[in-house]
Design an enzyme around this catalytic site. Structure first.
Site, PDB file in Angstrom:
ATOM      1  N   ASP A   6      -2.383  -2.255   9.645  1.00 34.80           N
ATOM      2  CA  ASP A   6      -2.465  -2.625   8.247  1.00 34.80           C
ATOM      3  C   ASP A   6      -2.874  -3.647   7.610  1.00 34.80           C
ATOM      4  O   ASP A   6      -3.398  -3.654   6.632  1.00 34.80           O
ATOM      5  CB  ASP A   6      -1.077  -1.893   7.523  1.00 34.80           C
ATOM      6  CG  ASP A   6      -0.397  -0.548   7.918  1.00 34.80           C
ATOM      7  OD1 ASP A   6      -1.291   0.270   7.997  1.00 34.80           O
ATOM      8  OD2 ASP A   6       0.807  -0.292   7.909  1.00 34.80           O
ATOM      9  N   LYS A  10       0.827  -1.193  -0.006  1.00 31.30           N
ATOM     10  CA  LYS A  10       0.020  -0.031   0.014  1.00 31.30           C
ATOM     11  C   LYS A  10       0.895   1.261  -0.026  1.00 31.30           C
ATOM     12  O   LYS A  10       1.830   0.887   0.305  1.00 31.30           O
ATOM     13  CB  LYS A  10      -0.890   0.179   1.119  1.00 31.30           C
ATOM     14  CG  LYS A  10      -0.281  -0.068   2.793  1.00 31.30           C
ATOM     15  CD  LYS A  10       0.435   1.012   3.098  1.00 31.30           C
ATOM     16  CE  LYS A  10       0.746   0.943   4.525  1.00 31.30           C
ATOM     17  NZ  LYS A  10       1.558   2.327   5.001  1.00 31.30           N
TER      18      LYS A  10
END
Length: 316
Positions: A144, A17
């Site tokens: 995350d 990401k």
């Protein structure tokens, strides 16, 4: 009707990401910082193969594989054990991780491994957990990890694990400047506390969300932001030159991704991303350069392919 045979191995891919925006609040009494971030999943992929076994074990190859622990501190292995404990099974598993996301680069490669391991073991063991339950389990492993399951573009609140999908039109092309020496996330946050301090209740960047919703890459580039960037630059001053070279190469926006040290530059096109990569390489301001595009889906089972075949990540 007979049931399909129990799989002996399962292949899952999960993305790294970029934090397009990261607003960080003042540390609370428990030491955590409230966050408001906009994630985008990009085409640098972690591949995890889960194979039925009597014990838990893990091997790694690919990008920066020599920096990845293979003992019980590995997040993918912890994810497999957590799932087994959660559903009450005694099976073991062998996990093989093929890395495509930089290690300690602020792009959540370890979290992608954990998300992939959860999905792979859920499929291998036929535990049948809903994605919502997998996401709740993912949040216990790291802030995350839930986003690596979800993918695409999303707003993260709390510690980054409370997710809301965000509308994003179009495809975005990125140049990613890598450094051989990573930054410690806890150290970056400690430096943030010393240098910046943070606000009480951070909010998502409205201008960025509007730009993503309208598919305006120029406006997206202008809205890229990271409250941790000053702390990352304090710890790694040479990153300022990397940011400057990408800007001089015409990037629409440049930002340190997450806690760094990876620098993400938004390009006008795939070809422009390659040109920015060439400029960074020529200037000698990064130890490696990759290109990628986004948004891409979150963790998914790969059917009819073996892990390790070329994937959709672009290499600069």
């Amino acid at each position: 009707m007979s049931r399909p045979p129990v799989p002996r191995e399962v292949h899952v891919r999960a993305p790294g990401k970029i934090n397009l925006a990261l607003a960080v609040g003042r540390a609370t009494r428990d030491g955590y910082h409230p966050l408001a971030t906009v994630f985008q999943a990009v085409s640098l992929i972690e591949e995890v193969t889960a194979t039925a076994a009597e014990r838990f074990s893990l091997t790694v190859d690919g990008l920066h594989a020599d920096r990845v622990p293979t003992d019980d501190s590995n997040l993918a292995l912890r994810a497999a054990r957590r799932l087994a404990e959660h559903v009450g099974i005694d099976d073991g598993v062998h996990l093989h991780v093929r890395k495509g996301v930089p290690v300690a680069g602020g792009m959540a490669g370890g979290s992608a491994d954990a998300a992939a391991a959860l999905l792979a073991c859920d499929t291998l063991w036929r535990t049948g957990l809903a994605r919502e339950e997998l996401s709740e389990l993912a949040a216990t492993l790291g802030a995350d990890v839930p986003f690596a399951l979800l993918g695409h573009t999303a707003v993260g609140r709390g510690r980054g694990d409370l997710l809301t999908p965000a509308l994003s039109r179009g495809e975005y092309h990125w140049t990613l400047a890598l450094q051989d020496h990573g930054l410690s996330t806890p150290e970056v946050f400690r430096t943030f506390d010393d240098v910046v301090g943070g606000v009480g209740d951070p909010v998502p960047d409205r201008a960025l969300l509007q730009a993503l919703g309208s598919g305006d890459p120029d406006a997206v580039g202008a809205a890229l932001s990271n409250d941790l960037q000053p702390a990352a630059l304090e710890l790694a001053p040479h990153l300022a030159e990397t940011l400057a070279v990408a800007e001089d190469a015409g990037a629409l926006g440049v930002v340190v991704s997450g806690s760094g040290p990876t620098v993400a530059a938004l390009a006008r096109s795939r070809q422009h991303a390659v040109a920015i990569a060439a400029a960074i390489t020529a200037a000698g301001v990064a130890d490696g350069v990759l290109t990628a595009s986004g948004p891409v889906p979150g963790a998914r089972v790969v059917v009819g392919e073996r892990a390790g075949v070329p994937h959709v990540g672009d290499r600069g």
